[in-house]
Design an enzyme around this catalytic site. Structure first.
Site, PDB file in Angstrom:
ATOM      1  N   LYS A 181       0.854  -1.193   0.000  1.00 48.97           N
ATOM      2  CA  LYS A 181       0.000   0.000   0.000  1.00 48.97           C
ATOM      3  C   LYS A 181       0.885   1.237   0.000  1.00 48.97           C
ATOM      4  CE  LYS A 181      -2.007   1.844   3.693  1.00 48.97           C
ATOM      5  NZ  LYS A 181      -1.714   3.304   3.621  1.00 48.97           N
ATOM      6  N   ASP A 197      -3.465   4.241  -2.069  1.00 50.19           N
ATOM      7  CA  ASP A 197      -4.449   4.623  -1.050  1.00 50.19           C
ATOM      8  C   ASP A 197      -4.494   6.147  -0.929  1.00 50.19           C
ATOM      9  OD1 ASP A 197      -6.106   4.686   1.197  1.00 50.19           O
ATOM     10  OD2 ASP A 197      -4.443   4.351   2.583  1.00 50.19           O
ATOM     11  N   LYS A 200      -7.674   7.845  -1.335  1.00 53.06           N
ATOM     12  CA  LYS A 200      -9.010   8.180  -0.822  1.00 53.06           C
ATOM     13  C   LYS A 200      -9.620   9.384  -1.544  1.00 53.06           C
ATOM     14  CE  LYS A 200      -7.856   6.514   3.859  1.00 53.06           C
ATOM     15  NZ  LYS A 200      -6.395   6.319   3.698  1.00 53.06           N
ATOM     16  N   ASP A 240     -14.116  14.059  -4.330  1.00 52.03           N
ATOM     17  CA  ASP A 240     -14.268  15.352  -4.997  1.00 52.03           C
ATOM     18  C   ASP A 240     -15.469  15.254  -5.923  1.00 52.03           C
ATOM     19  OD1 ASP A 240     -13.671  17.962  -6.178  1.00 52.03           O
ATOM     20  OD2 ASP A 240     -11.598  17.631  -5.526  1.00 52.03           O
TER      21      ASP A 240
END
Length: 234
Positions: free
Chosen positions: A33, A60, A62, A65
């Site tokens: 990750k 990762d 996230k 928007d």
């Protein structure tokens, strides 16, 4: 069929520190990750270098928007040949559908796309008092997972404690990617909802994301092997 695996969270600030850590692994190529700390510090080159070394990558970041921004951003990230990426489920179904559209490459392939439900550092009290979500954390996470499945995502990021309920609601093939995994003799650090690797398997986790119990261990390779053994019952 997706095979269960352990994903090592390489939460280092530099690529040099990351590669020094990975040089310890002479016989394995762990699934990695890459989070915000490394990506924002080193950029896309961190992904390219670790892919050159033969690792699968869960990026990762996230994303959260407006749909158009997420669509365009996911298109850029997908062309780095990542294997998994994530968005926030709270960004709405329209945003999650846009993520899948953007991630789909010209040849029809795409990385796995999973949605963050609630962070494993979030307690139910915090969710109610600060996020103003007036329901149980379990019900919130299950609903977010159902929204993600309806939007065409492959799974969600959740704690191991919610994996079983998500499988019940969304089906066995809907993936659960679970951070917040600690050995029974480890500290919880800043995680609120945790489980051991063996418990995570029993609860239905498909992938466990493990950081400090491996990266901060005296012998990271042995800790990784222990985690694999516990989770995969080797």
């Amino acid at each position: 069929m997706i095979q269960r695996d352990v994903i090592v969270a390489c939460d280092f600030p530099t690529l040099r520190q990351t590669t020094q850590f990975l040089d310890l692994f002479t016989d394995e190529k762990p699934f990695l990750k890459i989070g915000m700390e490394l990506y924002y510090g080193e950029g896309a080159e961190a992904v390219r270098e670790l892919k050159r070394r033969g690792h699968r990558i869960f990026l990762d970041l996230k994303l959260h928007d407006i749909p158009n921004t997420v669509r365009r951003t996911m298109s850029v990230l997908s062309h780095l040949d990542i294997d998994m990426c994530n968005v926030h489920a709270a960004g709405t179904a329209a945003m999650m559908r846009a993520a899948v559209e953007g991630a789909t490459r010209e040849d029809g392939t795409r990385p796995l796309i999973v949605a963050v439900t609630q962070l494993t550092s979030t307690s139910e009290d915090t969710m109610r008092s600060e996020l103003l979500i007036d329901t149980s954390i379990g019900d919130c996470i299950t609903r977010y997972a159902m929204n993600a499945r309806a939007a065409g995502l492959d799974g969600v990021v959740c704690s191991p404690l919610e994996a079983s309920a998500i499988k019940d609601a969304c089906g066995e093939t809907f993936l659960t990617v679970t951070p917040g995994v600690r050995f029974t003799d480890s500290t919880a650090d800043d995680q609120s909802r945790t489980a051991s690797p063996a418990m995570a398997r029993e609860l239905g986790s498909d992938f466990i994301v493990v950081g400090r119990p491996i990266t901060a261990a005296t012998d990271p390779v042995q800790a990784y092997r222990r985690c694999l053994s516990d989770f995969l019952q080797l």
